[in-house]
Design an enzyme around this catalytic site. Structure first.
Site, PDB file in Angstrom:
ATOM      1  CG  ASP A  84      -0.259  -0.135   2.530  1.00 19.92           C
ATOM      2  OD1 ASP A  84       0.713  -0.920   2.617  1.00 19.92           O
ATOM      3  OD2 ASP A  84      -0.671   0.535   3.499  1.00 19.92           O
ATOM      4  CD  GLU A 141       3.209  -0.927   7.646  1.00 22.09           C
ATOM      5  OE1 GLU A 141       3.460  -0.853   8.871  1.00 22.09           O
ATOM      6  OE2 GLU A 141       3.321   0.051   6.870  1.00 22.09           O
TER       7      GLU A 141
END
Length: 396
Positions: A84, A141
């Site tokens: 991400d 994350e």
């Protein structure tokens, strides 16, 4: 399988060029937490092309690839990369800069994903190991705990492993320098909020109000005493204020009836985490009560401490030494004040997390800033490290 060096990989210029272009393509198309649709499609398609079994949907956009060695072995390990991006507007000026307004890969997850895909490609081409490798490509994350969500969706039930490994680039550290340590390495990252409520009033007549700004100010000033007087002196911990909200900017003559103070709490042991939560609430109440004001604590435990296991650290150090040489490996690195949701995986399975230097040149920027960019020179180092972890773990 013999140790692999970055130079071995650099000799395959087509391989490195393809990975560099892939990393820059992912960088140009950042996707934030649980929205990594394009990125996970790229990952899944490439893994399938390599002949690796894939499973999609854990954590929404998570991808797991399974590769079995050509030699018999019962041991299974997992290698994890996060995918991400962040809500930051990029200012690198690079030709492959983010094409998505307000989003960018400011933490290097584009590079993490690329390095693990590169290792998967090389290992799939010659799976000369004994056992099984699970390649975990994780969403979210950055703050939303994608690792926890994947685990709740059955990650280690569907793909049981004996050890799990993670990597993060280390901004402003010399290129290729590997850092890790046994035991707590990164801290628990918690968020807290205290709401002080009383009666407001006219600023010219404060005696007619209980004025929650006073206990809120006293509380903020007292927070440092939690660390100096409540936490054992040999335990690192941090409590910081990140937001204060009260009243209306256009009405400075009005005493507000409500003050909100928000911040973060960082610790490396569960016992210290408990102390911080209890003490923040107690200090808030102690400041509020004499003024006839209420204080309500909302304490959110986000990521637990990241705790490395000794046996897996030893294997990670062995792999790192084979990759960059022992002189560039620090197995007793300092504690890191940030937090990482890989810690959820380490609560379930023993493993090791390492940092690898992203380069400390004059243009080096820190992560989570608009000018950060993953260093493409780290790609062959990361790929070689992953391959050497597999060799260290599954050689028998």
């Amino acid at each position: 399988m013999p140790p692999i060096t970055p130079d071995d990989l650099r000799a395959d210029t087509d391989f490195i060029d393809r990975l560099t272009q892939l990393r820059r393509d992912i960088h140009a198309h950042p996707e934030t937490a649980f929205e990594e649709v394009r990125t996970s499609d790229i990952v899944a398609t490439r893994l399938e092309t390599m002949g690796i079994e894939i499973h999609r949907g854990l954590g929404g956009t998570g991808v797991v690839g399974t590769l079995r060695g050509k030699r018999p072995g019962q041991r299974a390990i997992a290698l994890r990369a996060d995918m991400d991006a962040l809500f930051i507007t990029e200012e690198t000026g690079k030709p492959y800069a983010s094409t998505v307004p307000g989003k960018m890969h400011a933490c290097g997850h584009d590079g993490h994903t690329t390095m693990l895909l590169g290792a998967a490609e090389k290992l799939a081409a010659d799976p000369d190991f004994a056992g099984t490798v699970q390649f975990i490509f994780q969403p979210a994350e950055e703050g939303l705990g994608g690792a926890r969500v994947m685990i709740e969706d059955g990650l280690f039930d569907l793909f049981p492993v004996d050890a799990v490994y993670g990597v993060h680039n280390a901004p402003k550290e010399p290129l290729g320098q590997v850092q890790t340590r046994v035991g707590p390495y990164m801290c628990a990252g918690d968020t807290w909020e205290v709401i002080f409520e009383g009666t407001g009033g006219h600023g010219a007549m404060p005696h007619n109000a209980t004025d929650p700004t006073i206990p809120a100010a006293q509380f903020i000033a007292s927070l440092a005493q939690i660390i100096s007087r409540k936490v054992p002196s040999n335990d690192p911990a941090v409590v910081s204020v990140g937001h204060i909200g009260a009243g209306d900017y256009n009405s400075p003559n009005i005493i507000p009836s409500r003050v909100v103070v928000r911040g973060t709490a960082r610790s490396y042991r569960p016992e210290v985490r408990d102390i911080l939560e209890q003490s923040i609430g107690a200090f808030a109440e102690g400041c509020a009560q004499p003024h006839g004001v209420s204080a309500r604590l909302i304490y959110t435990r986000r990521y637990p401490p990241l705790v490395n296991a000794a046996e897996e650290v030893a294997r990670a150090v062995q792999a790192a030494g084979a990759t960059v040489g022992a002189d560039l490996v620090d197995a007793e690195a300092p504690l890191v004040g940030g937090s990482e949701d890989f810690s959820f995986m380490l609560e379930k399975v023993p493993g090791a997390y390492v940092m690898i230097g992203n380069g400390d040149g004059p243009d080096a920027a820190f992560v989570h800033t608009p000018k950060f960019d993953f260093n493409d020179d780290l790609i062959p180092i990361g790929v070689a490290y992953w391959m050497n972890v597999v060799a260290a773990e599954l050689s028998a």
